[in-house]
Design a protein around this motif. Structure first.
Motif, short mmCIF file in Angstrom:
data_model
loop_
_atom_site.label_atom_id
_atom_site.label_comp_id
_atom_site.label_asym_id
_atom_site.label_seq_id
_atom_site.Cartn_x
_atom_site.Cartn_y
_atom_site.Cartn_z
N LYS A 11 0.84 -1.20 0.00
CA LYS A 11 0.00 0.00 0.00
C LYS A 11 0.87 1.25 0.00
O LYS A 11 0.63 2.18 -0.76
CB LYS A 11 -0.91 0.00 1.22
N GLU A 12 1.89 1.24 0.84
CA GLU A 12 2.77 2.41 0.92
C GLU A 12 3.54 2.62 -0.39
O GLU A 12 3.73 3.74 -0.83
CB GLU A 12 3.73 2.30 2.10
N LEU A 13 3.95 1.54 -1.01
CA LEU A 13 4.68 1.64 -2.27
C LEU A 13 3.76 1.95 -3.45
O LEU A 13 4.23 2.27 -4.53
CB LEU A 13 5.47 0.36 -2.53
N GLY A 14 2.46 1.87 -3.23
CA GLY A 14 1.49 2.14 -4.28
C GLY A 14 1.29 3.63 -4.55
O GLY A 14 0.61 3.99 -5.50
N HIS A 15 1.89 4.49 -3.76
CA HIS A 15 1.80 5.94 -3.98
C HIS A 15 3.02 6.37 -4.80
O HIS A 15 4.15 6.02 -4.46
CB HIS A 15 1.78 6.65 -2.63
N PRO A 16 2.82 7.12 -5.89
CA PRO A 16 3.94 7.49 -6.77
C PRO A 16 5.10 8.19 -6.06
O PRO A 16 6.26 7.89 -6.33
CB PRO A 16 3.29 8.41 -7.81
N THR A 17 4.81 9.11 -5.15
CA THR A 17 5.88 9.82 -4.46
C THR A 17 6.65 8.88 -3.55
O THR A 17 7.88 8.90 -3.51
CB THR A 17 5.33 11.02 -3.67
N ARG A 18 5.93 8.04 -2.79
CA ARG A 18 6.62 7.11 -1.90
C ARG A 18 7.45 6.10 -2.69
O ARG A 18 8.55 5.73 -2.27
CB ARG A 18 5.62 6.40 -0.99
N PRO A 45 8.72 19.34 -1.18
CA PRO A 45 9.06 20.05 0.05
C PRO A 45 9.37 19.08 1.20
O PRO A 45 8.84 17.95 1.24
CB PRO A 45 7.80 20.86 0.37
N ASN A 46 10.21 19.51 2.12
CA ASN A 46 10.60 18.66 3.25
C ASN A 46 9.41 18.20 4.08
O ASN A 46 9.40 17.08 4.58
CB ASN A 46 11.61 19.38 4.14
N SER A 47 8.40 19.05 4.26
CA SER A 47 7.24 18.65 5.06
C SER A 47 6.48 17.50 4.39
O SER A 47 6.03 16.56 5.06
CB SER A 47 6.31 19.84 5.30
N THR A 48 6.35 17.56 3.09
CA THR A 48 5.69 16.49 2.34
C THR A 48 6.54 15.23 2.39
O THR A 48 6.03 14.13 2.60
CB THR A 48 5.45 16.92 0.88
N LEU A 49 7.83 15.39 2.20
CA LEU A 49 8.75 14.26 2.24
C LEU A 49 8.70 13.57 3.60
O LEU A 49 8.65 12.35 3.68
CB LEU A 49 10.17 14.72 1.93
N SER A 50 8.67 14.34 4.64
CA SER A 50 8.62 13.79 6.01
C SER A 50 7.39 12.91 6.20
O SER A 50 7.46 11.84 6.80
CB SER A 50 8.62 14.93 7.02
N HIS A 51 6.26 13.35 5.68
CA HIS A 51 5.02 12.58 5.76
C HIS A 51 5.17 11.23 5.07
O HIS A 51 4.79 10.19 5.60
CB HIS A 51 3.87 13.39 5.15
N HIS A 52 5.74 11.23 3.87
CA HIS A 52 5.91 10.00 3.11
C HIS A 52 6.92 9.07 3.77
O HIS A 52 6.71 7.85 3.83
CB HIS A 52 6.32 10.31 1.67
N ILE A 53 8.01 9.62 4.28
CA ILE A 53 9.01 8.81 4.97
C ILE A 53 8.39 8.15 6.19
O ILE A 53 8.62 6.96 6.45
CB ILE A 53 10.23 9.67 5.35
#
Length: 97
Positions: A11-18, A45-53
């Protein structure tokens, strides 16, 4: 490995950004990649990246460690192997060929 754990990872890998983040972390090898470099490479942006990480850490796909002021993301290669093995373990078992 349970089907629930594998489903969460997929599921997590199913998102393009992740998926893009995960690919960058996998390419970095066992030393990992700095979070700042990830953001630069992917262009988010770092805030978006942090969410995905955070989502991928929860799924067990990556871990993080800090060296001084730099935070690194490291692929959990064992988890990758477990997910791939789960998908392959019964491949063609009921085949009538």
């Amino acid at each position: 490995m349970s089907i629930e754990i594998v489903a969460k990872a997929l599921k997590e890998l199913g998102h393009p950004t992740r998926l893009a983040v995960y690919k960058q972390v996998m390419k970095a090898g066992p030393k990992g990649v700095a979070v700042g470099k990830l953001g630069d490479n992917i262009g988010i942006p770092n805030s978006t990246l942090s969410h995905h990480i955070s989502s991928m850490i929860t799924a067990g796909l990556i871990t993080q460690h800090r060296e001084g002021r730099v935070l690194y993301c490291i692929a959990n290669y064992e988890m990758r192997e477990n997910v791939l093995n789960f998908l392959q373990q019964e491949c063609c078992i009921d085949s009538t060929f």
